[in-house]
Write an enzyme that holds these catalytic residues in place. Structure first.
Site, mmCIF file in Angstrom:
data_model
loop_
_atom_site.group_PDB
_atom_site.id
_atom_site.type_symbol
_atom_site.label_atom_id
_atom_site.label_comp_id
_atom_site.label_asym_id
_atom_site.label_seq_id
_atom_site.Cartn_x
_atom_site.Cartn_y
_atom_site.Cartn_z
ATOM 1 N N GLY A 298 0.931 -1.347 0.115
ATOM 2 C CA GLY A 298 -0.136 0.087 0.042
ATOM 3 C C GLY A 298 0.885 1.228 -0.098
ATOM 4 N N HIS B 18 -8.606 28.978 2.547
ATOM 5 C CA HIS B 18 -9.610 29.364 3.722
ATOM 6 C C HIS B 18 -9.288 30.440 4.358
ATOM 7 C CE1 HIS B 18 -13.038 28.598 6.369
ATOM 8 N NE2 HIS B 18 -12.266 28.618 7.293
ATOM 9 N N LYS C 276 -22.995 33.695 11.015
ATOM 10 C CA LYS C 276 -23.256 32.014 11.268
ATOM 11 C C LYS C 276 -22.447 31.802 12.494
ATOM 12 C CE LYS C 276 -20.699 29.042 9.060
ATOM 13 N NZ LYS C 276 -20.077 28.213 8.052
ATOM 14 N N ARG D 273 -21.419 27.976 14.541
ATOM 15 C CA ARG D 273 -21.562 26.377 14.144
ATOM 16 C C ARG D 273 -21.131 25.974 15.640
ATOM 17 N NH1 ARG D 273 -20.011 22.618 9.919
ATOM 18 N NH2 ARG D 273 -19.789 24.607 8.537
ATOM 19 N N SER E 71 -18.464 21.681 1.331
ATOM 20 C CA SER E 71 -18.173 20.143 1.580
ATOM 21 C C SER E 71 -19.510 19.405 1.507
ATOM 22 C CB SER E 71 -17.407 20.153 2.908
ATOM 23 O OG SER E 71 -17.207 19.072 2.972
ATOM 24 N N THR E 72 -20.307 19.567 2.821
ATOM 25 C CA THR E 72 -21.532 18.768 2.835
ATOM 26 C C THR E 72 -22.674 19.521 2.554
ATOM 27 O OG1 THR E 72 -22.010 19.736 5.124
ATOM 28 C CG2 THR E 72 -20.746 17.685 4.958
HETATM 29 C C1 R5P Z 1 -16.324 27.594 6.795
HETATM 30 O O1 R5P Z 1 -15.993 28.474 7.281
HETATM 31 C C2 R5P Z 1 -16.266 27.392 5.192
HETATM 32 O O2 R5P Z 1 -15.999 28.652 4.475
HETATM 33 C C3 R5P Z 1 -17.400 26.903 4.317
HETATM 34 O O3 R5P Z 1 -18.483 27.534 4.590
HETATM 35 C C4 R5P Z 1 -17.649 25.432 5.045
HETATM 36 O O4 R5P Z 1 -16.427 24.739 5.086
HETATM 37 C C5 R5P Z 1 -18.584 24.635 4.066
HETATM 38 O O5 R5P Z 1 -18.678 23.401 4.644
HETATM 39 P P1 R5P Z 1 -20.056 22.628 4.549
HETATM 40 O O6 R5P Z 1 -20.592 22.764 3.214
HETATM 41 O O7 R5P Z 1 -19.975 21.282 5.083
HETATM 42 O O8 R5P Z 1 -21.154 23.343 5.192
#
Ligand code: R5P
Length: 298
Positions: free
Chosen positions: A35, A129, A190, A192, A221-222
């Protein structure tokens, strides 16, 4: 100058090599039965005393691509180049850019530092980022901004939109694009939850009633952030929403989550070694923006 392509089939690397009129050096690669990976520069003598650009994105298969990037940088360094510029359009682990809870690593910093230790003289990222983590590199860095190109593409679908960042972190990207194109801009507040990851929005006066909106973010991402931001904006009377994001990971069920919202379009930069084929999704070629930065800096 020479370009080394980290992965065959990474279209942005091919486009960049073409725009810069540089020769690509192929990489021989294989996996050992246990691997572990093996890489070898097929024409190693071509990097000697050259300014070498190594372009290697870190998605998908983040860990494998990261390790491969380090091995390729080492392979180049062993052949006496003049300088090595690592172009990493998507820097994986970039969102862990500080210690949120005691005991955590600053993953983004660890990645950036490793690229330097492997032997890169310069690091080029695209809409990273948090540009602050580039300080961990300890050498020359450039973060190429592309949000204006993405919003410009969005203007094909919406007239006179207001540009919205889904959180304060994305505000600089959104305002850069909006100012460049002469559009209004704002951001949502926002929060989280650090343990559950649940996103909630603090109340904020948003002037989107009866307006077209372009949401600008760095990563999808998600799809959770975009889904929630879109719901908030629609609740406040937004007429239509186009989403633009530089790095469209679109992990797990992100696409099915986003297609339920009624978005007009999702516009992504072509920074990853993966493309999602879907009628909602459109890609923007950002190779010329990166090429123009490299022309003046290398
Ligand atoms: C967070 O601060 C980033 O800028 C994106 O908003 C975040 O990573 C997006 O991730 P997801 O699509 O999972 O909410």
């Amino acid at each position: 100058m020479t370009v080394i392509v980290g992965y065959p089939g990474y279209m942005l690397a091919d486009a960049l090599a073409h725009r810069l009129g540089l020769e690509k050096i192929s990489v021989f690669e294989k996996m050992f039965p246990d691997g572990e990976m093996y890489v070898r520069l097929a024409e190693h003598d071509k990097v000697r005393l050259e300014d070498v650009i190594l372009i290697s994105t870190l998605y998908p298969e983040q860990e494998k691509r990261f390790l491969k990037t380090l091995l390729l940088i080492d392979a180049v360094k062993n052949n006496n180049p003049r300088r090595v510029t690592a172009v990493i359009p998507y820097l994986a682990y970039s969102r862990q850019d500080r210690i949120f809870m005691p005991g955590e690593p600053v993953s983004a910093c660890a990645i950036v530092r490793s690229i330097r230790v492997a032997g890169a003289d310069t690091l080029v990222t695209v809409d990273v980022h948090s540009p602050r983590v580039l300080e961990c590199f300890g050498g020359a860095t450039i973060n190429v901004m592309t949000s204006d190109l993405l919003v410009k593409q969005a203007l094909r679908y919406v007239e006179n939109p207001v540009v919205i960042a889904p959180d304060k972190g994305a505000f600089e990207r959104a305002s850069f694009a909006a100012k460049t194109l002469g559009l209004e801009y704002d951001y949502l507040v926002k929060q989280r939850d650090k343990v559950t990851g649940e996103i909630t929005y603090m109340p904020r006066e948003i002037t989107v009633h009866n307006r077209n909106v372009v949401i600008v973010d760095d990563i999808i991402s998600t799809g959770g952030t975009i889904a929630e931001a879109s719901k908030v904006l629609l609740k406040h009377g937004a007429k239509s929403i186009v989403v633009v994001a530089t790095h469209g990971l679109l992990a797990v069920n992100a696409i099915s989550k986003l297609e339920k919202i009624g978005l007009t379009k999702i516009i992504l930069a072509d920074t990853l070694a993966i493309r999602h084929e879907h009628p909602l999704i459109e890609y923007v070629d950002v190779s010329e923006r990166i090429a123009s930065v490299l022309r003046t800096s290398t």
